[in-house]
Motif scaffolding. Structure first.
Motif, PDB file in Angstrom:
ATOM      1  N   LEU A  54      -1.676 -10.375   7.257  1.00 47.02           N
ATOM      2  CA  LEU A  54      -0.317  -9.826   7.281  1.00 47.02           C
ATOM      3  C   LEU A  54       0.601 -10.584   6.325  1.00 47.02           C
ATOM      4  O   LEU A  54       1.476  -9.987   5.690  1.00 47.02           O
ATOM      5  CB  LEU A  54       0.233  -9.860   8.702  1.00 47.02           C
ATOM      6  N   LEU A  81       2.469  -4.555  16.481  1.00 47.41           N
ATOM      7  CA  LEU A  81       1.173  -4.980  15.967  1.00 47.41           C
ATOM      8  C   LEU A  81       1.083  -6.478  16.210  1.00 47.41           C
ATOM      9  O   LEU A  81       1.944  -7.242  15.755  1.00 47.41           O
ATOM     10  CB  LEU A  81       1.045  -4.679  14.471  1.00 47.41           C
ATOM     11  N   LEU A 122      -1.212  -2.303   9.337  1.00 53.08           N
ATOM     12  CA  LEU A 122      -2.463  -3.038   9.253  1.00 53.08           C
ATOM     13  C   LEU A 122      -3.345  -2.512   8.129  1.00 53.08           C
ATOM     14  O   LEU A 122      -4.007  -3.292   7.429  1.00 53.08           O
ATOM     15  CB  LEU A 122      -3.206  -2.969  10.586  1.00 53.08           C
ATOM     16  N   ALA A 167      -9.926  -4.489  15.268  1.00 55.19           N
ATOM     17  CA  ALA A 167      -8.596  -3.982  15.605  1.00 55.19           C
ATOM     18  C   ALA A 167      -8.743  -2.953  16.719  1.00 55.19           C
ATOM     19  O   ALA A 167      -9.711  -2.180  16.731  1.00 55.19           O
ATOM     20  CB  ALA A 167      -7.926  -3.344  14.389  1.00 55.19           C
ATOM     21  N   TYR A 191      -6.700  -7.781  16.188  1.00 59.19           N
ATOM     22  CA  TYR A 191      -5.420  -7.069  16.040  1.00 59.19           C
ATOM     23  C   TYR A 191      -5.289  -6.031  17.147  1.00 59.19           C
ATOM     24  O   TYR A 191      -6.253  -5.341  17.486  1.00 59.19           O
ATOM     25  CB  TYR A 191      -5.326  -6.369  14.675  1.00 59.19           C
TER      26      TYR A 191
END
Length: 457
Positions: free
Chosen positions: A265, A258, A135, A220, A241
């Motif tokens: 991505l 992930l 990430l 995230a 995420y």
């Protein structure tokens, strides 16, 4: 290097009744609540381990925050799948087609178990650290993190523009500090732990998602600790995420994931350069795929992905309410017992967060936690962990000693596990170890270790 033998003396100022019970090895009275039994079947249930002096005892695994053994259902599923293991995505044989279906079914299953949106990607990785490094390569801007993070959520961002906010004594104050930092200068991402691996405190993720989105950032979550204990729903909570590991979620077969939004991505450089991640290759260039395959070059860890999907399904089958009640009862028993033990301090990060997992990190008023951890294993068959737990900034801010001792519970833990730990800890604090130990470069070790190794070691 000169080795040293030592013991842990009793803490001063102990109440007479408590000190006397510790000195005689009697139990430090746990909570009077009902005594929980294991909630799930793990492959290590009933494992007998040798202790010093030639005896064997039932192993008590209280190091589950580091790695957890497999659920028996996961191990059985892996055993059933192994005969079909073969190449994926390009093989024409029956086993290859079965393996391809298993991998892609696992991807769909993992997405469903964590509440992924329809257009989210599920990329299988090695673990949470690998997922967060992936990430980090995809974030188009700066990332804001808290100082409470595990190193897996601190170090990957250093090379990509990282701003660290020191958490306040309350979550409310911490939320204000994050808001001020995001308002001061825009960031692309706010990345936080779902639950601290040091204190077990669970962060309100929906509030953090709202905060990040209000300032134009994404959220995230490092769910390595959270997901084995609590369900997570990306769509409902607003998480963008999610990174997590199988080895902490009762699927120790080398896979993590992930899960999250595709645009970053798909635009990121491939996590690994190799076969499977490309549409076409010349000697001078490559055309890279989009989607999860872009970051899964090489032969995938099929068994790890299948095990992870099955573990999440088993945890869901047990049910959130049952898991929560089991862990809350065990955690209360543990904390009640630690509160009655003299010379012990349990670390807390936030005064206003009451939700916490079955994790307790404690420091001793006197003596070495490393020696205590070694003696718990060598003399009592109890596994814990000593150190700073890959959360050095947070630990150093909370603790007054160089290292702590962490106890962590899970779905296979019982009241007897907690009571054995509390009894053993009380005896070690009062009387010290029964055997001599040397401090070596590898840590504290029995001076004479008569425990046989397993035959396969």
């Amino acid at each position: 290097m000169t080795s040293t033998a030592t013991t842990v003396p009793a803490a001063p100022g102990a109440p007479a009744a408590t000190a006397a019970s510790a000195a005689t090895g009697a139990s430090v009275a746990p909570s009077a609540r009902p005594a929980p039994v294991p909630l799930a079947d793990l492959v290590d249930a009933g494992l007998e381990v040798p202790v010093l002096g030639g005896r064997t005892v039932r192993h008590v695994n209280l190091d589950l925050a580091a790695s957890a053994p497999a659920l028996t259902a996961v191990a059985a599923h892996v055993g059933a799948v192994l005969p079909y293991y073969a190449s994926v995505h390009r093989g024409t044989g029956y086993a290859s087609q079965a393996s391809t279906a298993l991998l892609e079914d696992a991807r769909v299953a993992v997405a469903g178990r964590v509440g992924a949106r329809l257009d989210d990607l599920v990329v299988f990785t090695r673990n949470t650290t690998d997922a967060l490094n992936l990430l980090a390569s995809a974030v188009p801007g700066e990332t804001v993190v808290l100082d409470i993070e595990h190193h897996a959520n601190l170090l990957p961002w250093q090379r990509r523009g990282r701003r660290v906010v020191v958490a306040g004594p309350t979550f409310g104050a911490t939320l204000d500090a994050l808001a001020a930092e995001l308002a001061r200068r825009p960031a692309a991402l706010l990345s936080v732990t779902g639950a601290s691996n040091l204190t077990g405190e669970v962060l309100p993720l929906a509030e953090l998602a709202d905060l990040a989105h209000a300032h134009g950032a994404r959220l995230a979550v490092d769910a390595a600790q959270l997901l084995p204990h609590r369900p997570v729903d990306l769509a409902a909570s607003g998480i963008d995420y999610l990174a997590f590991s199988g080895h902490k979620a009762y699927a120790p077969f080398g896979a993590g994931a992930l899960v999250g939004r595709a645009d970053w991505l798909d635009a990121a450089p491939p996590h690994l350069a190799g076969g499977g991640a490309v549409e076409s290759v010349t000697v001078d260039a490559a055309e890279w795929k989009t989607g999860p395959e872009r970051h899964e070059a090489g032969t995938p860890n099929l068994i790890g992905a299948v095990a992870l999907a099955r573990a999440l399904a088993e945890l869901e089958r047990i049910g959130e309410d049952a898991r929560r009640a089991h862990e809350d009862a065990l955690a209360a028993r543990l904390h009640d017992g630690l509160a009655a033990q003299p010379g012990v301090r349990v670390l807390r990060g936030f005064d206003d967060l009451e939700d916490r997992l079955g994790i307790a990190t404690l420091e001793l008023e006197r003596g070495s936690v490393g020696l205590v951890a070694a003696a718990l294993a060598a003399e009592h068959g109890i596994s814990v962990r000593a150190g700073r737990f890959c959360a050095h900034p947070f630990f150093d801010r909370l603790a007054t000693r160089a290292n702590g001792l962490r106890v962590s519970l899970g779905a296979g833990s019982s009241a007897d596990d907690v009571d054995r730990f509390l009894d053993a800890l009380a005896g070690l604090i009062a009387d010290g170890p029964a055997f001599a130990y040397d401090r070596t470069p590898a840590g504290w070790c029995p001076r004479t270790d008569d425990r046989p190794r397993p035959s396969f070691a």
